[in-house]
Design an enzyme around this catalytic site. Structure first.
Site, short mmCIF file in Angstrom:
data_model
loop_
_atom_site.label_atom_id
_atom_site.label_comp_id
_atom_site.label_asym_id
_atom_site.label_seq_id
_atom_site.Cartn_x
_atom_site.Cartn_y
_atom_site.Cartn_z
N GLU A 44 -46.66 1.27 -22.65
CA GLU A 44 -45.74 1.63 -21.56
C GLU A 44 -45.10 2.95 -21.96
OE1 GLU A 44 -42.61 -1.31 -20.84
OE2 GLU A 44 -41.27 0.33 -20.28
N ARG A 48 -38.32 8.64 -19.66
CA ARG A 48 -37.00 9.03 -20.17
C ARG A 48 -37.00 10.46 -20.67
NH1 ARG A 48 -35.70 3.50 -23.55
NH2 ARG A 48 -36.48 2.18 -21.87
N LYS A 132 -40.45 -8.76 -16.39
CA LYS A 132 -39.94 -8.30 -17.67
C LYS A 132 -38.58 -8.95 -17.87
CE LYS A 132 -38.17 -3.96 -19.62
NZ LYS A 132 -38.69 -2.74 -20.22
C1 3PG Z 1 -37.23 -0.88 -23.09
O1 3PG Z 1 -37.20 0.21 -22.63
O2 3PG Z 1 -37.93 -1.78 -22.63
C2 3PG Z 1 -36.36 -1.14 -24.25
O3 3PG Z 1 -35.35 -0.20 -24.31
C3 3PG Z 1 -37.07 -1.17 -25.55
O4 3PG Z 1 -36.21 -1.83 -26.34
P1 3PG Z 1 -36.19 -1.67 -27.92
O5 3PG Z 1 -36.00 -0.20 -28.19
O6 3PG Z 1 -35.05 -2.52 -28.38
O7 3PG Z 1 -37.54 -2.16 -28.43
#
Ligand code: 3PG
Length: 217
Positions: A44, A48, A132
């Site tokens: 994914e 950002r 999700k």
């Molecule tokens: C996401 O974008 O799904 C989460 O911010 C990822 O979370 P993590 O950085 O705690 O793995």
């Protein structure tokens, strides 16, 4: 008609879907190759960074063995943009009306985010059986997923947020979890340094989680 067609098969490719934040589009191809070398075949790419759309397009064009999804899709315009860039599926931390509308008009499937029973039910009513669970740890983690799964057994989740190699096996052992997402495979300093070897090792550890999964009935 809500299409999640094909999404279960895509997410079944890996116990872990790496959540990637790419600052330099030039990193996209070596990063995808490193993850593939470690045995991870689905990612994914989050919207950002400025580089995200270019990174998606580069991976799709140059690493065809990698299944590339787009994450952090917050608007209908972004949904259309990632589809144009070649993303094969779309992930959002939640589910705004605009994004749901874009998903309903799109040819690529959508994994919407939910964190409460009411959100899960609203999405289920629209036909979303894959969701999700975000942000997984702050929203109650494993005990919350178990509690949601008791009355709402038909929804399966890809929890993300606060998951790492240490707690991923406990999530993957739940009947209503089909994969987990996380950024731990791509530490910021390894990305900056272009340390693809380290990322391949982290990917290999994550890919092995499949072997440690409990058999399902
Ligand atoms: C996401 O974008 O799904 C989460 O911010 C990822 O979370 P993590 O950085 O705690 O793995």
């Amino acid at each position: 008609m809500i299409a999640q067609e094909g999404l279960a098969a895509m997410l079944a490719l890996s116990p872990v879907v790496p959540v990637l934040t790419i600052d330099d589009a030039g990193h996209a191809v070596p990063l995808a190759r490193a993850l593939l070398a470690g045995g991870i075949g689905v990612v994914e790419v989050t919207l950002r960074t400025e580089a995200a759309l270019g990174a998606i397009a580069a991976m799709v064009a140059e690493v065809p063995a990698m299944l590339v999804g787009a994450g952090t899709v917050l608007t209908a315009d972004q949904y259309r943009a990632v589809e144009m860039a070649g993303a094969k599926f779309v992930v959002s931390p939640g589910s705004s009306a605009g994004v749901l509308d874009a998903a309903a008009r799109s040819k690529i499937p959508f994994l919407p985010g939910a964190a409460t029973p009411t959100e899960v039910l609203a999405l289920l009513e629209l036909g979303y059986r894959l969701q999700k669970f975000f942000p997984a740890e702050p929203a109650g983690g494993i005990s919350m997923l178990k509690a949601i799964g008791a009355p709402i057994a038909e929804v399966r989740f890809c929890p993300t947020g606060g998951i790492g190699l240490g707690n991923a096996p406990d999530y993957l052992a739940l009947a209503n979890v089909m994969c987990v997402g996380g950024s731990w495979l791509t530490p910021a300093e390894a990305m900056r340094a272009g340390d693809w070897q380290r990322i391949a090792v982290l990917a290999a550890e994550a890919a092995e989680l499949n072997l440690r999964r409990r058999p399902r009935n």
